[in-house]
Design a protein around this motif. Structure first.
Motif, PDB file in Angstrom:
ATOM      1  N   ARG A 285       0.818  -1.212   0.000  1.00 29.41           N
ATOM      2  CA  ARG A 285       0.000   0.000   0.000  1.00 29.41           C
ATOM      3  C   ARG A 285       0.856   1.268   0.000  1.00 29.41           C
ATOM      4  NH1 ARG A 285      -5.640  -1.189   1.072  1.00 29.41           N
ATOM      5  NH2 ARG A 285      -5.679  -2.776  -0.549  1.00 29.41           N
ATOM      6  N   GLN A 286       2.097   1.133   0.449  1.00 29.59           N
ATOM      7  CA  GLN A 286       2.940   2.315   0.586  1.00 29.59           C
ATOM      8  C   GLN A 286       3.698   2.655  -0.681  1.00 29.59           C
ATOM      9  OE1 GLN A 286       5.330   2.616   3.931  1.00 29.59           O
ATOM     10  NE2 GLN A 286       3.533   2.773   5.209  1.00 29.59           N
ATOM     11  N   ILE A 287       3.692   1.774  -1.650  1.00 22.99           N
ATOM     12  CA  ILE A 287       4.395   2.061  -2.895  1.00 22.99           C
ATOM     13  C   ILE A 287       3.506   2.992  -3.718  1.00 22.99           C
ATOM     14  CG2 ILE A 287       5.374   1.069  -4.975  1.00 22.99           C
ATOM     15  CD1 ILE A 287       5.741  -1.540  -3.393  1.00 22.99           C
ATOM     16  N   PRO A 288       3.993   4.188  -4.012  1.00 15.58           N
ATOM     17  CA  PRO A 288       3.151   5.166  -4.708  1.00 15.58           C
ATOM     18  C   PRO A 288       2.736   4.635  -6.082  1.00 15.58           C
ATOM     19  CG  PRO A 288       5.156   6.189  -3.885  1.00 15.58           C
ATOM     20  CD  PRO A 288       5.325   4.715  -3.719  1.00 15.58           C
ATOM     21  N   PRO A 289       1.450   4.721  -6.426  1.00 14.62           N
ATOM     22  CA  PRO A 289       0.965   4.227  -7.722  1.00 14.62           C
ATOM     23  C   PRO A 289       1.653   4.936  -8.883  1.00 14.62           C
ATOM     24  CG  PRO A 289      -0.859   4.854  -6.283  1.00 14.62           C
ATOM     25  CD  PRO A 289       0.382   5.279  -5.605  1.00 14.62           C
ATOM     26  N   SER A 290       2.132   6.158  -8.623  1.00  8.34           N
ATOM     27  CA  SER A 290       2.754   6.920  -9.717  1.00  8.34           C
ATOM     28  C   SER A 290       3.970   6.193 -10.293  1.00  8.34           C
ATOM     29  CB  SER A 290       3.157   8.304  -9.225  1.00  8.34           C
ATOM     30  OG  SER A 290       3.959   8.183  -8.084  1.00  8.34           O
ATOM     31  N   TYR A 291       4.660   5.406  -9.447  1.00 11.47           N
ATOM     32  CA  TYR A 291       5.816   4.646  -9.938  1.00 11.47           C
ATOM     33  C   TYR A 291       5.390   3.690 -11.042  1.00 11.47           C
ATOM     34  CZ  TYR A 291       8.513   6.121  -5.809  1.00 11.47           C
ATOM     35  OH  TYR A 291       9.161   6.826  -4.849  1.00 11.47           O
ATOM     36  N   TYR A 292       4.264   2.994 -10.736  1.00  9.84           N
ATOM     37  CA  TYR A 292       3.790   2.011 -11.711  1.00  9.84           C
ATOM     38  C   TYR A 292       3.318   2.699 -12.984  1.00  9.84           C
ATOM     39  CZ  TYR A 292       3.923  -1.351  -7.892  1.00  9.84           C
ATOM     40  OH  TYR A 292       4.327  -2.151  -6.870  1.00  9.84           O
ATOM     41  N   GLU A 293       2.621   3.858 -12.785  1.00 10.41           N
ATOM     42  CA  GLU A 293       2.142   4.595 -13.954  1.00 10.41           C
ATOM     43  C   GLU A 293       3.314   4.983 -14.845  1.00 10.41           C
ATOM     44  OE1 GLU A 293      -0.147   7.834 -12.320  1.00 10.41           O
ATOM     45  OE2 GLU A 293      -1.479   6.353 -11.359  1.00 10.41           O
ATOM     46  N   ALA A 294       4.332   5.550 -14.198  1.00 14.58           N
ATOM     47  CA  ALA A 294       5.507   5.980 -14.961  1.00 14.58           C
ATOM     48  C   ALA A 294       6.136   4.792 -15.685  1.00 14.58           C
ATOM     49  CB  ALA A 294       6.528   6.624 -14.021  1.00 14.58           C
ATOM     50  N   ALA A 295       6.224   3.678 -14.972  1.00 14.83           N
ATOM     51  CA  ALA A 295       6.863   2.501 -15.561  1.00 14.83           C
ATOM     52  C   ALA A 295       6.074   1.981 -16.751  1.00 14.83           C
ATOM     53  CB  ALA A 295       7.012   1.406 -14.505  1.00 14.83           C
ATOM     54  N   SER A 296       4.736   1.972 -16.607  1.00 20.82           N
ATOM     55  CA  SER A 296       3.969   1.412 -17.714  1.00 20.82           C
ATOM     56  C   SER A 296       3.990   2.348 -18.919  1.00 20.82           C
ATOM     57  CB  SER A 296       2.544   1.082 -17.267  1.00 20.82           C
ATOM     58  OG  SER A 296       1.841   2.254 -17.000  1.00 20.82           O
ATOM     59  N   ILE A 297       4.084   3.663 -18.662  1.00 20.11           N
ATOM     60  CA  ILE A 297       4.229   4.596 -19.787  1.00 20.11           C
ATOM     61  C   ILE A 297       5.538   4.322 -20.521  1.00 20.11           C
ATOM     62  CG2 ILE A 297       4.647   7.029 -20.366  1.00 20.11           C
ATOM     63  CD1 ILE A 297       2.588   7.652 -18.092  1.00 20.11           C
ATOM     64  N   ASP A 298       6.576   3.987 -19.712  1.00 16.67           N
ATOM     65  CA  ASP A 298       7.870   3.673 -20.324  1.00 16.67           C
ATOM     66  C   ASP A 298       7.890   2.295 -20.966  1.00 16.67           C
ATOM     67  OD1 ASP A 298       8.808   6.081 -19.658  1.00 16.67           O
ATOM     68  OD2 ASP A 298       9.899   5.428 -17.861  1.00 16.67           O
ATOM     69  N   GLY A 299       6.750   1.580 -20.859  1.00 17.32           N
ATOM     70  CA  GLY A 299       6.662   0.299 -21.554  1.00 17.32           C
ATOM     71  C   GLY A 299       7.069  -0.899 -20.731  1.00 17.32           C
ATOM     72  N   ALA A 300       7.173  -0.752 -19.396  1.00 14.94           N
ATOM     73  CA  ALA A 300       7.547  -1.901 -18.574  1.00 14.94           C
ATOM     74  C   ALA A 300       6.345  -2.794 -18.357  1.00 14.94           C
ATOM     75  CB  ALA A 300       8.090  -1.432 -17.226  1.00 14.94           C
ATOM     76  N   GLY A 301       6.519  -4.077 -18.564  1.00 16.83           N
ATOM     77  CA  GLY A 301       5.432  -5.034 -18.355  1.00 16.83           C
ATOM     78  C   GLY A 301       5.254  -5.314 -16.874  1.00 16.83           C
ATOM     79  N   LYS A 302       4.276  -6.172 -16.569  1.00 20.19           N
ATOM     80  CA  LYS A 302       3.967  -6.485 -15.167  1.00 20.19           C
ATOM     81  C   LYS A 302       5.154  -7.141 -14.465  1.00 20.19           C
ATOM     82  CE  LYS A 302      -0.280  -5.099 -14.835  1.00 20.19           C
ATOM     83  NZ  LYS A 302      -0.462  -3.843 -14.096  1.00 20.19           N
ATOM     84  N   VAL A 303       5.794  -8.053 -15.193  1.00 23.91           N
ATOM     85  CA  VAL A 303       6.908  -8.781 -14.588  1.00 23.91           C
ATOM     86  C   VAL A 303       8.052  -7.818 -14.278  1.00 23.91           C
ATOM     87  CG1 VAL A 303       8.581 -10.626 -14.934  1.00 23.91           C
ATOM     88  CG2 VAL A 303       6.255 -10.878 -15.815  1.00 23.91           C
TER      89      VAL A 303
END
Lengths: 436, 325
Positions: free
Chosen positions: B209-227
């Motif tokens: 819960r403490q990991i900011p969702p923005s990290y994931y958003e940024a990563a997925s914009i950069d094309g990082a998959g789930k894994v």
């Protein structure tokens, strides 16, 4: 989170609860002193208070409490405080009490621990304070250690072969002639029953009870303990381990894993009691549980003999003992209680055969006809074979570990991780290492 | 408890005026007084624990250290025998067996348990409906896992006609008694420990819960998959929590007792395959009356756990990542 609120908002109201909590805890839990202000209660108002401790089931607790009430009614000057527990925690508590010099005045003990407690000087000379003339003299000697009667047997048992007659009948076999049968006959019969009854019903249940090894060795004239060592030869022990392998091998008993699982359960879950097996070796006082569990007629038989043996090796086992603590300063009152429990027909009538069949003629003549059918069968059996049933003498120190050892090496054998010869050798090395 | 945003309650320090003023000395005094009171409160709250430690634990603790150098038997006396108890362990095959069993149990079950806990925490973190219910349901085994009742249930489940064999029967596999076979008995205990994944799971959930969702958003914009996201964002940011769980569960697992005691009938059956370290200590002390030897073994266990925890902390430098540093 609540931690974010100002830490200074209500300081005054925080110190006091803290103080209160601390005070309360310190008072109730931490350094709380003795609740009765000393060990073992003491004389109050001309009354002597003694502590009495035993292990057992709920039924035993009720019976023993009734006997205690009867004792108090007859001895108004003595008050008995009872403590009881189940078997598993009994010695933990007792040894802790003994170690802290606060042992109960009277307690029960069994033969495996008797020698150890007596030699450590923890038991009083009960024989000099309790009348023992009426007791079976064979049985009485089992309560002696180095010539002193440290404990008084509560009653007797014998380790015998039990047969569920219904399963035998289902398998179409006759009840064996137990006066002459051999181990080979027994193994063959077990296999025959397994064969005839189909899946999930077996001829017999193997066991690693040290009583089984004791009588097996006695048939060859070998004593279980010789002084402070195991008196049985490695060959006999290996042969004994082999009997388990044979029964598993010929299908007379369940396979190793199922045998181990069944072996770990109580008598109520045994093959005989659940009508999934015809035979098994049990203590005579377990006959009642086997009969009740199966709802069938279960017969008590003599164990098989070795070819050519002159005795079947069966023996009279003191179920347990009454002992008086050496630490007690009220041994006289304690002895009165023990005397009442073993000699008074009133106590005998209440206690029945709960701690083994009473081996006191005065008590027996009073209660014989009141005993349940299973007990009467055991009693008849013991009396019929009275001449050949000897009683064991007190064990060496460390004997309490031996039953677990036998089971452990037995399991190594039946899972074929050790040969019977290896297991016998290892068992002797380990057992003789702890005995003293 | 993992909320790193919580400020230590020394708020006074931030309100400190920039330059000394006439009233400063008085304010300073008041602050000191306040701090003393703070400390007093803290100590008072800690006191029950300290009193308990001193009155109940400390005495036996020190006594057991002394007794470990004697041949103490609870019904006999104690004689000084020096290091004999400690040297005896080296050629006690059952000691080695107990240590091996425990080590296998700890090093197999704890990683599995943590992996399981993390996997479930991640599933639940996706905003499942009725999260509170799931969380409680999965947490339950942690509360019950070391109870006698569950151990008895386990016996039944993995027994010859237990549920597990019924389950295998569906696939036409003929089962056996798993708890009574020396090759599989320890395995059932490992499964039992893995099953109690609830408490690390709840802690993982809080961590996720403490990991900011923005990290994931940024990563997925950069094309990082789930894994990729899992290995580059989730895992590194969770390392402090993995570390915390690891230390805690290792210590817990080393001290396991009840399950093995009940399942084996108290003696490590079958054939010592479930003989845990703590059970051997208990048996030596209370069944064999060798309390001196048992005390020595207990102290060796303390040393083992302390060393392992120390190594854990030293190693943590290399793999645990604190985002606020």
């Amino acid at each position: 989170m609540s931690l974010r609120m100002s830490p200074y908002s209500s300081r005054r109201s925080r110190v006091w609860p803290a103080l209160l909590v601390t005070g309360a805890l310190a008072f109730t839990a931490a350094c709380g002193g003795d609740d009765d202000g000393g060990s073992g209660g003491s004389a109050d108002g001309g009354q002597t208070t003694i502590e009495f401790s035993w292990w057992g089931s709920d039924e035993r607790h009720q019976l023993t409490q009734q006997a205690v009430d009867a004792f108090e009614a007859k001895n108004p000057g003595i008050k008995v405080e009872v403590q009881f527990s189940d078997w598993d925690s009994f010695y933990d508590t007792l040894t802790t009490q003994v170690a802290s010099g606060d042992a109960p005045d009277v307690f029960t003990i069994e033969i495996r621990r008797l020698g150890e407690f007596a030699r450590a000087g923890r038991l009083a000379d009960a024989g000099s304070m309790v009348a023992t003339e009426g007791l079976n003299s064979q049985l009485l000697t089992s309560g002696q250690v180095d010539g002193t009667q440290y404990a008084i047997p509560t009653g007797a048992n014998t380790f015998a072969l039990m047969a569920n007659t219904k399963i035998l009948a289902d398998a179409g076999v006759e009840l064996p002639d137990d006066s002459s049968w051999t181990w080979e006959d027994y193994h063959a019969l077990a296999a025959q029953v397994s064969e005839a009854t189909g899946e999930d019903v077996y001829g017999t249940q193997i066991n690693f009870n040290d009583a089984y090894l004791r009588l097996f060795a006695a048939q060859r004239g070998e004593e279980f303990y010789e002084g402070t060592q195991i008196g049985i030869s490695p060959e006999t022990i290996a042969d004994w381990f082999q009997t388990h392998l044979d029964l598993i091998g010929n299908g007379g008993s369940p396979d190793a894993a199922l045998s181990t699982e069944v072996g770990a359960t109580s008598v109520e879950q045994s093959l005989i009691a659940t009508n999934t097996g015809a035979m098994g070796m049990w203590w005579s006082n377990q006959l009642g549980a086997l009969t009740t569990g199966s709802g069938e007629d279960v017969q008590l038989l003599q164990v098989p003999k070795e070819e050519g043996a002159t005795t079947n090796g069966m023996f009279l086992q003191p179920t347990m003992f009454w002992a008086i603590s050496e630490q007690s300063d009220k041994q006289e009152a304690a002895a009165k209680l023990v005397d009442f429990l073993v000699n008074d027909p009133e106590a005998g009538a209440i206690l029945g055969s709960d701690r083994g069949l009473p081996m006191n003629d005065a008590v027996l003549s009073e209660i014989r006809d009141e005993l349940p059918a299973a007990d009467q069968q055991s009693l008849a059996f013991i009396e019929e074979h009275a001449d050949s049933l000897t009683a064991p003498t007190a064990y060496p120190n460390g004997a309490g570990d031996v039953p677990d050892m036998l089971q452990r090496y037995g399991e190594e054998v039946i899972f074929e991780r050790m040969t019977p010869e290896q297991a016998a050798e290892e068992f002797l090395r380990e057992a003789n290492g702890v005995l003293s | 408890m993992t909320d790193t945003q919580v400020r230590p309650p020394v708020a006074g320090a931030q309100k400190r005026p920039p330059e000394p003023r006439p009233g400063a000395v008085r304010a300073d005094k008041a602050r000191k007084k306040r701090r003393r009171k703070e400390a007093l409160t803290a100590h008072l709250f800690l006191a029950p624990w300290f009193i308990g430690l001193l009155c109940i634990t400390a005495g036996p603790l020190l006594a057991s250290l002394y007794l470990s150098f004697t041949d103490y038997s609870p019904i006999g006396g104690a004689h000084w025998i020096g290091l004999e108890n400690y040297t005896r362990m080296t050629d006690d095959p059952r000691f080695v067996k107990a240590l091996t069993n425990t080590a296998i149990y700890v090093f197999v079950s704890v990683p599995l348990q943590l992996a399981f806990a993390l996997a479930l925490a991640m599933v639940l973190d996706r905003g499942v409906r009725g999260l509170a219910i799931y969380r409680s349901v999965y947490y339950l085994p942690s509360l019950l896992g070391s109870s006698v009742a569950i151990a008895i249930l386990w016996r039944k489940m993995f027994g010859d006609d237990g549920l597990f064999n019924d389950f295998l029967g569906i696939f036409g596999v003929e089962g056996q008694s798993w708890i009574a076979d020396p090759d599989t008995a320890l395995g059932t205990l490992i499964v039992l420990n893995v099953w109690t994944f609830g408490s690390p799971m709840v802690i993982f959930l809080a961590g996720l819960r403490q990991i900011p969702p923005s990290y994931y958003e940024a990563a997925s914009i950069d094309g990082a998959g789930k894994v990729r996201q899992f290995f580059s964002i989730t895992l590194p940011l969770l390392t402090p929590i993995i570390f915390f769980n690891l230390v805690l569960q290792l210590i817990n697992a080393f001290q396991s007792f009840t399950q093995a005691f009940v399942i084996s009938g108290g003696n490590g059956s079958p054939a010592d395959s479930t003989l845990f370290y703590t059970m051997y200590v208990y048996n030596k002390g209370f069944t064999s009356f060798e309390m001196g030897y048992a005390s020595a073994m207990a102290w060796v266990l303390v040393l083992i756990i302390a060393t392992l925890t120390a190594v854990n902390f030293l190693m943590s430098k290399y793999w645990v990542f604190y985002s606020d540093k």
